[in-house]
Design a protein around this motif. Structure first.
Motif, PDB file in Angstrom:
ATOM      1  N   GLN A  50       0.843  -1.193   0.000  1.00  0.00           N
ATOM      2  CA  GLN A  50       0.000   0.000   0.000  1.00  0.00           C
ATOM      3  C   GLN A  50       0.880   1.245   0.000  1.00  0.00           C
ATOM      4  N   PHE A  51       0.464   2.266  -0.729  1.00  0.00           N
ATOM      5  CA  PHE A  51       1.239   3.497  -0.802  1.00  0.00           C
ATOM      6  C   PHE A  51       0.317   4.677  -1.056  1.00  0.00           C
ATOM      7  N   GLY A  52       0.857   5.879  -0.838  1.00  0.00           N
ATOM      8  CA  GLY A  52       0.091   7.100  -0.983  1.00  0.00           C
ATOM      9  C   GLY A  52       0.364   7.830  -2.287  1.00  0.00           C
ATOM     10  N   LYS A  53      -0.169   9.044  -2.365  1.00  0.00           N
ATOM     11  CA  LYS A  53      -0.119   9.857  -3.580  1.00  0.00           C
ATOM     12  C   LYS A  53       1.309  10.183  -4.019  1.00  0.00           C
ATOM     13  N   ALA A  54       2.192  10.521  -3.072  1.00  0.00           N
ATOM     14  CA  ALA A  54       3.568  10.891  -3.431  1.00  0.00           C
ATOM     15  C   ALA A  54       4.274   9.742  -4.147  1.00  0.00           C
ATOM     16  N   THR A  55       4.069   8.528  -3.687  1.00  0.00           N
ATOM     17  CA  THR A  55       4.685   7.366  -4.328  1.00  0.00           C
ATOM     18  C   THR A  55       4.039   7.095  -5.674  1.00  0.00           C
ATOM     19  N   ARG A  66      -4.207  -0.089  -8.066  1.00  0.00           N
ATOM     20  CA  ARG A  66      -5.647   0.176  -7.910  1.00  0.00           C
ATOM     21  C   ARG A  66      -5.881   1.024  -6.669  1.00  0.00           C
ATOM     22  N   PHE A  67      -6.792   1.962  -6.792  1.00  0.00           N
ATOM     23  CA  PHE A  67      -7.139   2.826  -5.674  1.00  0.00           C
ATOM     24  C   PHE A  67      -7.784   1.985  -4.587  1.00  0.00           C
ATOM     25  N   ARG A  68      -7.350   2.184  -3.346  1.00  0.00           N
ATOM     26  CA  ARG A  68      -7.950   1.444  -2.241  1.00  0.00           C
ATOM     27  C   ARG A  68      -9.033   2.279  -1.574  1.00  0.00           C
ATOM     28  N   ASP A  69      -8.613   3.380  -0.936  1.00  0.00           N
ATOM     29  CA  ASP A  69      -9.555   4.190  -0.167  1.00  0.00           C
ATOM     30  C   ASP A  69      -8.799   5.373   0.414  1.00  0.00           C
ATOM     31  N   ASN A  70      -9.532   6.289   1.006  1.00  0.00           N
ATOM     32  CA  ASN A  70      -8.939   7.342   1.813  1.00  0.00           C
ATOM     33  C   ASN A  70      -8.879   6.813   3.236  1.00  0.00           C
ATOM     34  N   ILE A  71      -7.668   6.721   3.788  1.00  0.00           N
ATOM     35  CA  ILE A  71      -7.525   6.212   5.148  1.00  0.00           C
ATOM     36  C   ILE A  71      -7.243   7.374   6.091  1.00  0.00           C
ATOM     37  N   MET A  73      -5.315   9.131   8.912  1.00  0.00           N
ATOM     38  CA  MET A  73      -3.981   9.047   9.498  1.00  0.00           C
ATOM     39  C   MET A  73      -3.779  10.169  10.495  1.00  0.00           C
ATOM     40  N   LYS A  74      -3.252   9.815  11.667  1.00  0.00           N
ATOM     41  CA  LYS A  74      -3.000  10.774  12.743  1.00  0.00           C
ATOM     42  C   LYS A  74      -2.130  11.933  12.225  1.00  0.00           C
ATOM     43  N   GLY A  75      -2.614  13.147  12.432  1.00  0.00           N
ATOM     44  CA  GLY A  75      -1.870  14.324  12.039  1.00  0.00           C
ATOM     45  C   GLY A  75      -1.945  14.689  10.570  1.00  0.00           C
ATOM     46  N   LYS A  76      -2.610  13.850   9.760  1.00  0.00           N
ATOM     47  CA  LYS A  76      -2.678  14.104   8.322  1.00  0.00           C
ATOM     48  C   LYS A  76      -4.105  14.118   7.781  1.00  0.00           C
ATOM     49  N   GLY A  77      -5.048  13.615   8.556  1.00  0.00           N
ATOM     50  CA  GLY A  77      -6.426  13.544   8.080  1.00  0.00           C
ATOM     51  C   GLY A  77      -6.621  12.370   7.145  1.00  0.00           C
ATOM     52  N   LYS A  78      -7.512  12.520   6.180  1.00  0.00           N
ATOM     53  CA  LYS A  78      -7.778  11.441   5.217  1.00  0.00           C
ATOM     54  C   LYS A  78      -6.728  11.490   4.101  1.00  0.00           C
ATOM     55  N   VAL A  79      -6.099  10.343   3.869  1.00  0.00           N
ATOM     56  CA  VAL A  79      -5.037  10.236   2.879  1.00  0.00           C
ATOM     57  C   VAL A  79      -5.425   9.177   1.846  1.00  0.00           C
ATOM     58  N   PRO A  80      -5.394   9.511   0.537  1.00  0.00           N
ATOM     59  CA  PRO A  80      -5.709   8.513  -0.482  1.00  0.00           C
ATOM     60  C   PRO A  80      -4.594   7.475  -0.580  1.00  0.00           C
ATOM     61  N   THR A  81      -4.968   6.215  -0.740  1.00  0.00           N
ATOM     62  CA  THR A  81      -3.990   5.145  -0.852  1.00  0.00           C
ATOM     63  C   THR A  81      -4.320   4.237  -2.031  1.00  0.00           C
ATOM     64  N   TRP A  82      -3.263   3.595  -2.545  1.00  0.00           N
ATOM     65  CA  TRP A  82      -3.379   2.665  -3.648  1.00  0.00           C
ATOM     66  C   TRP A  82      -2.716   1.362  -3.259  1.00  0.00           C
TER      67      TRP A  82
END
Length: 84
Positions: A50-55, A66-71, A73-82
């Motif tokens: 699993q990885f985020g937008k920057a990767t 494939r897009f997984r979901d917005n998870i 994350m502490k201090g970051k809010g909802k983060v999109p992951t693939w």
């Protein structure tokens, strides 16, 4: 079942690296990038990378993910992951 399915998380960004200790020196990485990768891994799925937008933005053309979901994350809010 006996099958091992590790959770894996990666993130792209700056890090600080260094050797810590004198008796038993260890190479360590520090920074927000490392913390983010650890949190992405913790929220991951067994057997998946699993990885985020920057990767995702740094993947070579043609890599299928494939897009997984917005998870959350502490201090970051909802983060999109693939997933790869």
């Amino acid at each position: 079942s006996g099958e091992v399915k590790p959770k894996m998380g990666i993130h792209t960004g700056p890090v600080v690296a260094g050797v810590i200790g004198q008796k038993l020196p260890r190479f360590r990485l520090f920074g927000d990038t490392i913390n983010t990768a650890a949190r992405i891994m913790q929220k991951g799925l067994p057997g998946e990378l699993q990885f985020g937008k920057a990767t995702k933005e740094n993947l070579p053309p043609g890599v299928k993910c494939r897009f997984r979901d917005n998870i959350e994350m502490k201090g970051k809010g909802k983060v999109p992951t693939w997933l790869l």
